[in-house]
Write a protein that holds these residues in place. Structure first.
Motif, PDB file in Angstrom:
ATOM      1  N   TYR A  82       6.169  -0.995   4.838  1.00 35.53           N
ATOM      2  CA  TYR A  82       7.454  -0.889   5.529  1.00 35.53           C
ATOM      3  C   TYR A  82       7.113  -0.916   7.018  1.00 35.53           C
ATOM      4  O   TYR A  82       7.020   0.108   7.675  1.00 35.53           O
ATOM      5  CB  TYR A  82       8.152   0.416   5.130  1.00 35.53           C
ATOM      6  N   TRP A  83       6.903  -2.137   7.535  1.00 29.36           N
ATOM      7  CA  TRP A  83       6.293  -2.314   8.854  1.00 29.36           C
ATOM      8  C   TRP A  83       7.066  -1.630   9.972  1.00 29.36           C
ATOM      9  O   TRP A  83       6.474  -1.171  10.948  1.00 29.36           O
ATOM     10  CB  TRP A  83       6.169  -3.807   9.169  1.00 29.36           C
ATOM     11  N   MET A  84       8.378  -1.536   9.852  1.00 30.04           N
ATOM     12  CA  MET A  84       9.187  -1.025  10.952  1.00 30.04           C
ATOM     13  C   MET A  84       8.859   0.424  11.292  1.00 30.04           C
ATOM     14  O   MET A  84       8.921   0.831  12.454  1.00 30.04           O
ATOM     15  CB  MET A  84      10.667  -1.160  10.615  1.00 30.04           C
ATOM     16  N   LYS A  87       0.469   1.623   3.547  1.00 27.44           N
ATOM     17  CA  LYS A  87       1.174   1.289   2.306  1.00 27.44           C
ATOM     18  C   LYS A  87       1.833   2.523   1.710  1.00 27.44           C
ATOM     19  O   LYS A  87       1.253   3.611   1.738  1.00 27.44           O
ATOM     20  CB  LYS A  87       0.207   0.661   1.296  1.00 27.44           C
ATOM     21  N   ILE A  88       3.044   2.325   1.210  1.00 20.58           N
ATOM     22  CA  ILE A  88       3.800   3.419   0.610  1.00 20.58           C
ATOM     23  C   ILE A  88       4.364   2.944  -0.735  1.00 20.58           C
ATOM     24  O   ILE A  88       4.489   1.739  -0.968  1.00 20.58           O
ATOM     25  CB  ILE A  88       4.951   3.892   1.525  1.00 20.58           C
ATOM     26  N   PRO A  89       4.724   3.870  -1.646  1.00 18.87           N
ATOM     27  CA  PRO A  89       5.300   3.467  -2.931  1.00 18.87           C
ATOM     28  C   PRO A  89       6.611   2.691  -2.736  1.00 18.87           C
ATOM     29  O   PRO A  89       7.396   2.993  -1.827  1.00 18.87           O
ATOM     30  CB  PRO A  89       5.556   4.804  -3.633  1.00 18.87           C
ATOM     31  N   ARG A  90       6.835   1.706  -3.574  1.00 13.36           N
ATOM     32  CA  ARG A  90       8.029   0.863  -3.454  1.00 13.36           C
ATOM     33  C   ARG A  90       9.320   1.678  -3.522  1.00 13.36           C
ATOM     34  O   ARG A  90      10.273   1.421  -2.789  1.00 13.36           O
ATOM     35  CB  ARG A  90       8.020  -0.190  -4.565  1.00 13.36           C
ATOM     36  N   ILE A  91       9.348   2.681  -4.397  1.00 14.12           N
ATOM     37  CA  ILE A  91      10.566   3.497  -4.528  1.00 14.12           C
ATOM     38  C   ILE A  91      10.850   4.249  -3.232  1.00 14.12           C
ATOM     39  O   ILE A  91      12.010   4.401  -2.828  1.00 14.12           O
ATOM     40  CB  ILE A  91      10.456   4.477  -5.722  1.00 14.12           C
ATOM     41  N   ALA A  92       9.783   4.701  -2.553  1.00 18.99           N
ATOM     42  CA  ALA A  92       9.959   5.403  -1.275  1.00 18.99           C
ATOM     43  C   ALA A  92      10.511   4.447  -0.226  1.00 18.99           C
ATOM     44  O   ALA A  92      11.419   4.796   0.539  1.00 18.99           O
ATOM     45  CB  ALA A  92       8.634   5.993  -0.812  1.00 18.99           C
ATOM     46  N   LYS A  93       9.989   3.230  -0.187  1.00 20.22           N
ATOM     47  CA  LYS A  93      10.473   2.237   0.771  1.00 20.22           C
ATOM     48  C   LYS A  93      11.952   1.935   0.548  1.00 20.22           C
ATOM     49  O   LYS A  93      12.731   1.858   1.506  1.00 20.22           O
ATOM     50  CB  LYS A  93       9.653   0.953   0.655  1.00 20.22           C
ATOM     51  N   ASN A  94      12.350   1.756  -0.711  1.00 19.80           N
ATOM     52  CA  ASN A  94      13.749   1.421  -1.008  1.00 19.80           C
ATOM     53  C   ASN A  94      14.694   2.537  -0.578  1.00 19.80           C
ATOM     54  O   ASN A  94      15.765   2.280  -0.013  1.00 19.80           O
ATOM     55  CB  ASN A  94      13.906   1.136  -2.503  1.00 19.80           C
ATOM     56  N   ILE A  95      14.295   3.776  -0.851  1.00 21.51           N
ATOM     57  CA  ILE A  95      15.126   4.922  -0.464  1.00 21.51           C
ATOM     58  C   ILE A  95      15.182   5.043   1.057  1.00 21.51           C
ATOM     59  O   ILE A  95      16.247   5.270   1.644  1.00 21.51           O
ATOM     60  CB  ILE A  95      14.594   6.222  -1.088  1.00 21.51           C
ATOM     61  N   MET A  96      14.030   4.876   1.710  1.00 21.48           N
ATOM     62  CA  MET A  96      13.980   4.955   3.164  1.00 21.48           C
ATOM     63  C   MET A  96      14.835   3.879   3.819  1.00 21.48           C
ATOM     64  O   MET A  96      15.600   4.159   4.754  1.00 21.48           O
ATOM     65  CB  MET A  96      12.530   4.818   3.645  1.00 21.48           C
ATOM     66  N   LYS A  97      14.726   2.643   3.340  1.00 23.18           N
ATOM     67  CA  LYS A  97      15.501   1.551   3.923  1.00 23.18           C
ATOM     68  C   LYS A  97      16.991   1.835   3.821  1.00 23.18           C
ATOM     69  O   LYS A  97      17.742   1.608   4.775  1.00 23.18           O
ATOM     70  CB  LYS A  97      15.173   0.231   3.222  1.00 23.18           C
ATOM     71  N   ASN A 155       2.024  17.000  -9.969  1.00 19.67           N
ATOM     72  CA  ASN A 155       0.729  16.569  -9.433  1.00 19.67           C
ATOM     73  C   ASN A 155       0.567  15.058  -9.542  1.00 19.67           C
ATOM     74  O   ASN A 155      -0.039  14.424  -8.660  1.00 19.67           O
ATOM     75  CB  ASN A 155      -0.414  17.276 -10.162  1.00 19.67           C
ATOM     76  N   TYR A 156       1.110  14.485 -10.595  1.00 14.59           N
ATOM     77  CA  TYR A 156       1.066  13.026 -10.753  1.00 14.59           C
ATOM     78  C   TYR A 156       1.830  12.360  -9.613  1.00 14.59           C
ATOM     79  O   TYR A 156       1.354  11.388  -8.999  1.00 14.59           O
ATOM     80  CB  TYR A 156       1.662  12.621 -12.103  1.00 14.59           C
ATOM     81  N   LEU A 157       3.023  12.888  -9.298  1.00 14.27           N
ATOM     82  CA  LEU A 157       3.847  12.314  -8.241  1.00 14.27           C
ATOM     83  C   LEU A 157       3.241  12.552  -6.860  1.00 14.27           C
ATOM     84  O   LEU A 157       3.359  11.703  -5.970  1.00 14.27           O
ATOM     85  CB  LEU A 157       5.262  12.893  -8.302  1.00 14.27           C
ATOM     86  N   ILE A 158       2.579  13.689  -6.677  1.00 18.71           N
ATOM     87  CA  ILE A 158       1.879  13.945  -5.416  1.00 18.71           C
ATOM     88  C   ILE A 158       0.788  12.903  -5.205  1.00 18.71           C
ATOM     89  O   ILE A 158       0.572  12.412  -4.092  1.00 18.71           O
ATOM     90  CB  ILE A 158       1.282  15.370  -5.390  1.00 18.71           C
ATOM     91  N   SER A 159       0.122  12.526  -6.279  1.00 21.07           N
ATOM     92  CA  SER A 159      -0.946  11.524  -6.180  1.00 21.07           C
ATOM     93  C   SER A 159      -0.401  10.160  -5.761  1.00 21.07           C
ATOM     94  O   SER A 159      -1.143   9.312  -5.245  1.00 21.07           O
ATOM     95  CB  SER A 159      -1.685  11.392  -7.519  1.00 21.07           C
ATOM     96  N   LYS A 160       0.896   9.949  -5.944  1.00 24.12           N
ATOM     97  CA  LYS A 160       1.535   8.691  -5.562  1.00 24.12           C
ATOM     98  C   LYS A 160       2.010   8.698  -4.113  1.00 24.12           C
ATOM     99  O   LYS A 160       2.618   7.741  -3.644  1.00 24.12           O
ATOM    100  CB  LYS A 160       2.722   8.390  -6.498  1.00 24.12           C
ATOM    101  N   LYS A 161       1.766   9.804  -3.401  1.00 29.22           N
ATOM    102  CA  LYS A 161       2.070   9.930  -1.975  1.00 29.22           C
ATOM    103  C   LYS A 161       3.556   9.849  -1.655  1.00 29.22           C
ATOM    104  O   LYS A 161       3.955   9.339  -0.591  1.00 29.22           O
ATOM    105  CB  LYS A 161       1.310   8.852  -1.168  1.00 29.22           C
ATOM    106  N   LEU A 162       4.383  10.353  -2.552  1.00 27.47           N
ATOM    107  CA  LEU A 162       5.814  10.417  -2.266  1.00 27.47           C
ATOM    108  C   LEU A 162       6.108  11.597  -1.344  1.00 27.47           C
ATOM    109  O   LEU A 162       5.555  12.674  -1.543  1.00 27.47           O
ATOM    110  CB  LEU A 162       6.607  10.596  -3.566  1.00 27.47           C
ATOM    111  N   PRO A 163       6.957  11.426  -0.334  1.00 27.06           N
ATOM    112  CA  PRO A 163       7.386  12.593   0.444  1.00 27.06           C
ATOM    113  C   PRO A 163       8.031  13.616  -0.490  1.00 27.06           C
ATOM    114  O   PRO A 163       8.645  13.248  -1.492  1.00 27.06           O
ATOM    115  CB  PRO A 163       8.402  12.013   1.424  1.00 27.06           C
ATOM    116  N   LEU A 164       7.910  14.881  -0.167  1.00 26.54           N
ATOM    117  CA  LEU A 164       8.340  15.942  -1.076  1.00 26.54           C
ATOM    118  C   LEU A 164       9.814  15.858  -1.449  1.00 26.54           C
ATOM    119  O   LEU A 164      10.172  16.115  -2.598  1.00 26.54           O
ATOM    120  CB  LEU A 164       8.035  17.306  -0.450  1.00 26.54           C
TER     121      LEU A 164
END
Length: 237
Positions: free
Chosen positions: A66-68, A74-84, A12-21
């Motif tokens: 992650y403008w592209m 806005k998204i969590p930094r860890i999500a952006k790094n993994i996505m990039k 639930n903590y991680l869900i609150s951070k809006k990380l994709p599942l």
């Protein structure tokens, strides 16, 4: 070992951070492992261990853009790094395949002989970019809800990091439709009939086609990656 209720608290903590599942499940495993280590090595209770681990992860959850692919969202930094990391690999493959297709369409201009022959090839080959999204959604119709851009896990987070990219299939479907309606006449006239046009127009036409081809292919790759990730999520859950 932490209890099922404590694992749910981490989730639930991680869900609150809006990380994709799909990203959430990876991070969850790491966090739980670290919490258990602190409970064992430092003799902390769950709340103390969770607080220390959460503090060590805080920078990873700071919000960024992650403008592209996400514009001003806005998204969590860890999500952006993994996505990039993952998107860059797919983008390179998509660009190379798009460039190959674009190059072949150019080669057939002088080889076609006349415009009608070229137009037949042009319409047929570009129709593949129209058929691809249709076939993908038709063959996955039973699970279509998981492929909608607004479909969310527990109504709160996206299922995978690829999910929002699926709208590219619709955008490129419309873009390819416009290209087909033109029938390739513009570039044929320029390179065969030597129609006098500005270099800016030529570059614009070429860039538009290459863009559509690249991101149409990127959308297809994202669809398959999304589907593959969904299977892993179902297995883990």
């Amino acid at each position: 070992m932490i209890s099922a209720e404590e694992k749910l608290q981490v989730e639930n903590y991680l869900i609150s951070k809006k990380l994709p599942l799909d990203i959430l499940l990876e991070v969850k495993d790491h966090m739980i492992s670290q919490i258990e280590d602190k409970m064992k090595d430092d003799e902390n209770d769950f709340e103390e261990a969770f607080s220390k681990v959460e503090s060590s992860w805080r920078d990873n959850f700071s919000l960024t853009k992650y403008w592209m692919f996400f514009g001003h969202e806005k998204i969590p930094r860890i999500a952006k790094n993994i996505m990039k990391s993952k998107f860059n690999i797919i983008l390179r493959k998509s660009f190379l395949l798009g460039l190959l297709f674009f190059g072949l369409s150019f080669l057939l201009i002088p080889m076609s002989g006349d415009f009608e022959s070229y137009k037949a090839y042009f319409v047929l080959s570009n129709s593949l970019f129209l058929l691809a999204p249709i076939l993908l959604y038709v063959f996955n119709f039973k699970n279509i809800s998981y492929f909608k851009k607004d479909s969310k896990y527990k109504g709160r987070i996206f299922y995978t990091l690829y999910q929002k990219n699926l709208t590219l299939l619709i955008v490129c479907f419309l873009g390819t439709s416009q290209i087909i309606l033109k029938g390739g006449e513009g570039l044929f006239n320029i390179f065969v009939l030597k129609e006098n046009v500005s270099m800016i127009l030529i570059i614009g036409l070429c860039a538009y086609r290459l863009f559509i081809y690249t991101f149409a292919i990127f959308g297809v790759f994202s669809f398959f990656e999304h589907k593959k990730a969904l299977k892993k999520i179902q297995f883990l859950n």
